[in-house]
Write a protein that holds these residues in place. Structure first.
Motif, PDB file in Angstrom:
ATOM      1  N   ALA A 644       0.868  -1.015  -0.095  1.00 38.80           N
ATOM      2  CA  ALA A 644       0.274  -0.126   0.050  1.00 38.80           C
ATOM      3  C   ALA A 644       0.928   1.364  -0.213  1.00 38.80           C
ATOM      4  N   SER A 645       2.160   1.089   0.557  1.00 38.13           N
ATOM      5  CA  SER A 645       3.100   2.317   0.516  1.00 38.13           C
ATOM      6  C   SER A 645       4.363   1.395   0.428  1.00 38.13           C
ATOM      7  N   HIS A 646       5.442   2.388   0.773  1.00 39.09           N
ATOM      8  CA  HIS A 646       6.917   1.793   0.704  1.00 39.09           C
ATOM      9  C   HIS A 646       7.608   2.218   1.877  1.00 39.09           C
ATOM     10  N   ILE A 647       8.463   1.338   2.262  1.00 38.77           N
ATOM     11  CA  ILE A 647       9.414   1.564   3.291  1.00 38.77           C
ATOM     12  C   ILE A 647      10.885   1.416   3.082  1.00 38.77           C
ATOM     13  N   LEU A 648      11.668   2.417   3.433  1.00 40.00           N
ATOM     14  CA  LEU A 648      13.224   2.251   3.530  1.00 40.00           C
ATOM     15  C   LEU A 648      13.808   2.185   4.756  1.00 40.00           C
ATOM     16  N   ALA A 649      14.386   0.894   4.974  1.00 36.33           N
ATOM     17  CA  ALA A 649      15.260   0.972   6.387  1.00 36.33           C
ATOM     18  C   ALA A 649      16.521   1.284   6.190  1.00 36.33           C
ATOM     19  N   VAL A 650      16.808   2.175   6.875  1.00 36.76           N
ATOM     20  CA  VAL A 650      18.426   2.555   7.258  1.00 36.76           C
ATOM     21  C   VAL A 650      18.914   2.004   8.352  1.00 36.76           C
ATOM     22  N   LEU A 651      19.976   1.333   8.262  1.00 37.17           N
ATOM     23  CA  LEU A 651      20.878   0.709   9.542  1.00 37.17           C
ATOM     24  C   LEU A 651      22.225   1.182   9.409  1.00 37.17           C
ATOM     25  N   ALA A 652      22.457   1.808  10.703  1.00 39.02           N
ATOM     26  CA  ALA A 652      23.999   2.482  10.972  1.00 39.02           C
ATOM     27  C   ALA A 652      24.510   1.406  11.944  1.00 39.02           C
ATOM     28  N   ALA A 653      25.769   0.759  11.640  1.00 44.07           N
ATOM     29  CA  ALA A 653      26.245  -0.212  12.446  1.00 44.07           C
ATOM     30  C   ALA A 653      28.002   0.329  12.924  1.00 44.07           C
ATOM     31  N   SER A 654      28.115  -0.011  13.972  1.00 44.56           N
ATOM     32  CA  SER A 654      29.546   0.225  14.338  1.00 44.56           C
ATOM     33  C   SER A 654      29.902  -0.786  15.559  1.00 44.56           C
ATOM     34  N   ALA A 663      25.098   8.139  14.746  1.00 37.87           N
ATOM     35  CA  ALA A 663      25.227   8.218  13.264  1.00 37.87           C
ATOM     36  C   ALA A 663      23.857   8.183  12.802  1.00 37.87           C
ATOM     37  N   SER A 664      22.977   7.303  13.358  1.00 34.34           N
ATOM     38  CA  SER A 664      21.560   7.194  13.009  1.00 34.34           C
ATOM     39  C   SER A 664      20.824   8.481  13.444  1.00 34.34           C
ATOM     40  N   GLU A 665      21.215   9.222  14.527  1.00 35.63           N
ATOM     41  CA  GLU A 665      20.426  10.263  14.993  1.00 35.63           C
ATOM     42  C   GLU A 665      20.805  11.574  13.881  1.00 35.63           C
ATOM     43  N   LEU A 666      22.088  11.569  13.479  1.00 28.23           N
ATOM     44  CA  LEU A 666      22.448  12.690  12.388  1.00 28.23           C
ATOM     45  C   LEU A 666      21.721  12.382  11.151  1.00 28.23           C
ATOM     46  N   LEU A 667      21.758  11.081  10.766  1.00 25.06           N
ATOM     47  CA  LEU A 667      20.880  10.919   9.548  1.00 25.06           C
ATOM     48  C   LEU A 667      19.384  11.311   9.516  1.00 25.06           C
ATOM     49  N   GLY A 687      12.000   6.168  14.314  1.00 22.48           N
ATOM     50  CA  GLY A 687      13.096   5.985  15.094  1.00 22.48           C
ATOM     51  C   GLY A 687      14.029   7.204  15.094  1.00 22.48           C
ATOM     52  N   PRO A 688      15.324   6.953  15.130  1.00 20.06           N
ATOM     53  CA  PRO A 688      15.971   5.722  15.374  1.00 20.06           C
ATOM     54  C   PRO A 688      15.616   5.010  16.636  1.00 20.06           C
ATOM     55  N   ALA A 689      16.181   3.760  16.551  1.00 21.93           N
ATOM     56  CA  ALA A 689      16.086   2.850  17.805  1.00 21.93           C
ATOM     57  C   ALA A 689      16.845   1.736  17.445  1.00 21.93           C
ATOM     58  N   PRO A 690      17.275   1.015  18.553  1.00 19.28           N
ATOM     59  CA  PRO A 690      18.398  -0.056  18.437  1.00 19.28           C
ATOM     60  C   PRO A 690      17.352  -1.313  17.500  1.00 19.28           C
ATOM     61  N   ALA A 691      18.159  -1.813  16.772  1.00 20.02           N
ATOM     62  CA  ALA A 691      17.691  -2.841  15.656  1.00 20.02           C
ATOM     63  C   ALA A 691      17.356  -4.032  16.751  1.00 20.02           C
ATOM     64  N   PHE A 702      21.824   0.237  15.178  1.00 24.86           N
ATOM     65  CA  PHE A 702      20.843   1.037  15.082  1.00 24.86           C
ATOM     66  C   PHE A 702      19.832   1.320  13.717  1.00 24.86           C
ATOM     67  N   CYS A 703      18.541   1.425  13.648  1.00 24.27           N
ATOM     68  CA  CYS A 703      18.020   1.715  12.566  1.00 24.27           C
ATOM     69  C   CYS A 703      16.887   2.513  12.415  1.00 24.27           C
ATOM     70  N   PHE A 704      16.479   3.164  11.466  1.00 26.37           N
ATOM     71  CA  PHE A 704      15.147   4.137  11.341  1.00 26.37           C
ATOM     72  C   PHE A 704      14.531   3.611   9.944  1.00 26.37           C
ATOM     73  N   TYR A 705      13.254   3.875  10.002  1.00 25.96           N
ATOM     74  CA  TYR A 705      12.575   3.660   8.752  1.00 25.96           C
ATOM     75  C   TYR A 705      12.030   4.819   8.329  1.00 25.96           C
ATOM     76  N   ILE A 706      11.671   4.951   6.815  1.00 24.67           N
ATOM     77  CA  ILE A 706      10.991   6.035   6.141  1.00 24.67           C
ATOM     78  C   ILE A 706       9.904   5.359   5.430  1.00 24.67           C
ATOM     79  N   LYS A 707       8.685   5.935   5.818  1.00 26.45           N
ATOM     80  CA  LYS A 707       7.466   5.456   4.989  1.00 26.45           C
ATOM     81  C   LYS A 707       7.181   6.509   4.050  1.00 26.45           C
TER      82      LYS A 707
END
Length: 746
Positions: A644-654, A663-667, A687-691, A702-707
């Motif tokens: 019905a919509s689309h999602i982009l998951a963005v993962l920051a890892a360190s 990094a996830s907050e800056l993005l 998000g962001p939140a812990p994966a 850590f990841c966040f999602y964009i709908k």
């Protein structure tokens, strides 16, 4: 664009080594990614061929030192060029580096030792050879004597035979060759992974509905119409027969075909159906082939030695020169989505590859993905329906059993009373039973009943899984430890594993039905090469009464004597933290039910569940895909989930938790500022939140999602975030990954 990045040798070792060239003004319109060019190379400026893999306005060194491209080779649209163009599309559409995309689409050209077919022949006449033999006998050169005696009987010998059967060293062969007594010829021997010679396939007459679909598709094809088709056919309706019919017609026109099958369904039985029809012109790709075998299949395809390649998503990049058709069976399967960058989906990538080379795409499934069915209903794909099983075979009768009622009746067994009595009935009739344990998204964990401690991996934030060998294993990083005698936290002896595995089901079935022959099929029993085939072949031959297994037993297999399928825990996959959990559960249950009654004998299915009223279980019990689709789409629209919509998951890892979080907050902050500055309609950011797996192999995630409703606007957001993190010093030591419409939650 003023400059082009060019590779001159296509091998994994050289993909990083690109050379920058100036694009002359008269070539700018034609200088596209994937195009083959002629360039001056090295100090002598010798003219060599290369491929454009990137375009840029920024020079990488002194502008006056950058040489111009000589010309564009338009008439040589090499298959590599087409695959490089596809890699560029994957990079832009799914988010990755060009290098990652190239390594995905181009064959692994490594130093794999080529197998040779070496033949040894006499270089002298029989008389001369006899004279040499007498001389060597006097010198007592036993090896030479054996070889010369054999050559007098057989004028040519295989080198392997000389080495192994005659026990003659390579040095002896070399010496006789130097003396001009023998000569050897070597040709490259390409490995064929299909070992067995099959019996010829019986001629199949298509049913009227199958015939109608095949004729409609071929009419379009002959008229030059290239589209995407969705073949929605109930289990056992004969989709494979339709595929074989249209493949036969397409290869008659000199074109080649790729047949994609999920790895889990890529069985001996499936491959044989194609091999029986098309023989040596078929090859396969799968993860169990050696590196050499895999590379050989690419070369055979490129040389035109084969017409049909069957395999999982990597087979999509087979270098066929005249690709006419891509078939994607079980198109709903999650394994068609790559879990490592680039996180491409084989369905969209197949459609793009087909567009580049003028081919058609056929998607097939008994339970189409919501994405494909939505596009078919909207007319983007052409929809074909096969709503009845072939011939006299009937759809199975499905029974749903409420496990809460079983508990009330004091039945603590994993087999409900109904399932138990039906298994006993089948055993008496000498019919076969399949017991399917739905463990998707679920694992047996170990916990203390006194204090509630769950044993977790010290490197990953995930519970350890109990194995029969007394070990606790992390299924993410492979860490192992022994099963403790008592709780490491409170010292209690009440520590045990929870969750029923296939081994436990096998043990319980042996106890409940003594003397019954039982086979188990899971990751442990299929580890060795050919393990799948061994078990399935034994079951097909009637060497067992019951087959116990996880989802790998419900995929596309055809066992005529199976008249009962028991689904032991239908709702376990509903507990996975995933918005697609209901869809995956419905698909698995429908696929499992489809294994029953596939020949003259009628089939029955027992679905055991604690959630009899959940829509995925209700509609699977009725065999009603359309009903499920309508209900599930209401939920997806309400929650703005795909399709019905689309999602982009963005993962920051360190390796440092603080860095990954920052990094996830800056993005997310940069995205919000970009949206405000560009005066765009706000993206919905979560998000962001812990994966969910917040730590894996000592790396914090850590990841966040964009709908967003519009996929292209999500691509624009990905491009912005990609540029932002690559050109910012704050992101040193950080890995950022993008995943469009993810198949699994992070």
């Amino acid at each position: 664009m003023k400059y082009a990045d060019i590779i001159v040798d296509i091998s994994h070792e050289d993909l990083d080594r690109t050379y920058q060239y100036l694009i002359p003004d008269d070539l700018k319109a034609k200088a596209l990614i994937g195009i083959q060019v002629l360039i001056p190379f090295g100090k002598g400026n010798r003219q060599i061929k290369g491929y454009i893999i990137g375009l840029s306005d920024i020079p990488k060194w002194r502008e006056e030192a950058i040489k111009p491209i000589t010309s564009i080779l338009e008439d040589t649209l090499m298959i590599e060029g087409q695959l490089i163009t596809l890699a560029g599309w994957i990079k832009d559409t799914f988010g990755s580096t060009m290098n990652e995309a190239l390594k995905t689409v181009l064959p692994v050209k490594r130093a794999v030792r080529q197998k040779e077919n070496k033949v040894i022949r006499a270089a002298l006449s029989k008389e001369e050879l006899s004279a040499v033999l007498e001389r060597e006998k006097k010198k007592n050169n036993k090896g030479r004597v054996r070889l010369l005696q054999e050559l007098l009987i057989h004028p040519s010998l295989q080198f392997e035979q000389v080495k192994n059967d005659l026990n003659i060293s390579a040095a002896t062969v070399k010496d006789l060759e130097k003396m001009g007594i023998i000569q050897s010829e070597a040709s490259v021997l390409y490995r064929n992974p299909v070992k067995q010679q099959p019996a010829a396939l019986k001629a199949v007459t298509l049913s009227p509905s199958q015939q109608e679909i095949a004729e409609d598709f071929l009419k379009d094809y002959k008229e030059g119409i290239r589209k995407t088709y969705l073949l929605y056919g109930v289990t056992g309706s004969g989709k494979t027969e339709v595929y074989i019919n249209i493949i036969e017609e397409i290869i008659k026109t000199g074109k080649q075909v790729i047949v994609l099958i999920p790895e889990i369904s890529l069985t001996y039985q499936t491959v044989m159906r194609f091999y029986q029809k098309f023989g040596e012109r078929v090859s396969i790709m799968n993860s169990r082939l050696s590196q050499g075998e895999r590379y050989d299949q690419y070369i055979r395809a490129k040389n035109g030695d084969i017409d049909i390649m069957i395999g999982p998503r990597s087979a999509l990049f087979t270098p066929f020169k005249d690709l006419g058709l891509i078939i994607m069976d079980e198109e709903h399967e999650g394994s068609y989505k790559s879990e490592s960058p680039p996180k491409y989906h084989a369905r969209e990538t197949a459609i793009e590859r087909a567009r580049l080379c003028g081919a058609s795409v056929v998607l097939g499934s008994a339970t189409p993905s919501l994405e494909s069915y939505k596009k078919a209903l909207e007319g983007e794909y052409t929809l074909y329906r096969l709503s009845e099983r072939e011939g006299i075979r009937q759809m199975p009768t499905i029974w749903t059993v409420d496990l809460r009622e079983e508990l009330k009746a004091r039945n603590k067994s994993i087999f409900s009373r109904k399932l138990k009595s039906m298994i006993e009935e089948r055993l008496q009739k000498k019919e076969q039973v399949m017991l399917f344990l739905n463990r998707r998204g679920y694992a047996g964990f170990v916990s203390c009943r006194s204090c509630g401690l769950v044993l977790k991996c010290p490197h990953c934030d995930i519970s350890l899984t109990s194995h029969n060998n007394g070990k606790l294993v992390c299924h993410y990083c492979g860490y192992e430890e022994s099963f403790p005698d008592k709780c490491p936290s409170c010292g209690s002896k009440y520590i045990a594993s929870f969750g029923t595995g296939t081994q436990k089901v096998e043990e319980m079935a042996k106890k409940e039905f003594p003397g019954t022959r039982i086979l188990r099929m899971d990751m442990d029993t299929t580890k060795k090469k050919g393990g799948h085939e061994e078990i399935l072949s034994a079951f097909a031959k009637g060497q067992a009464d019951i087959l116990v297994g996880t989802q790998m037993i419900v995929k596309g297999h055809d066992f005529p004597r199976v008249t009962l399928v028991g689904v032991l825990a239908a709702d376990l996959s509903l507990y996975a933290a995933d918005f697609r959990a209901s869809e995956k559960t419905f698909q698995l249950l429908t696929q499992a039910a489809g294994r029953a009654g596939r020949a003259e004998l009628p089939g029955e299915v027992v679905i055991q569940t604690y959630q009899t009223d959940h829509h995925s279980i209700v509609y699977a019990g009725k065999g009603d895909y359309e009903g499920f689709y309508k209900q599930e789409m209401l939920y997806r629209k309400l929650m703005s989930y795909p399709p019905a919509s689309h999602i982009l998951a963005v993962l920051a890892a360190s390796k440092e938790e603080e860095k990954a979080l920052k990094a996830s907050e800056l993005l997310t902050e940069a995205l919000k500022q970009w949206v405000d500055k560009e005066e765009l309609i706000k993206y919905h950011v979560i998000g962001p939140a812990p994966a969910r797996l917040s730590k894996a192999n000592d790396i914090f995630r850590f990841c966040f999602y964009i709908k967003e409703d519009d996929y292209q606007r999500l691509v624009a957001a990905k491009d912005f975030l990609d540029g932002f993190y690559r050109f910012s010093e704050e992101f040193q030591g950080i890995v950022v990954q993008f995943d469009f419409d993810p198949m699994n939650s992070y």
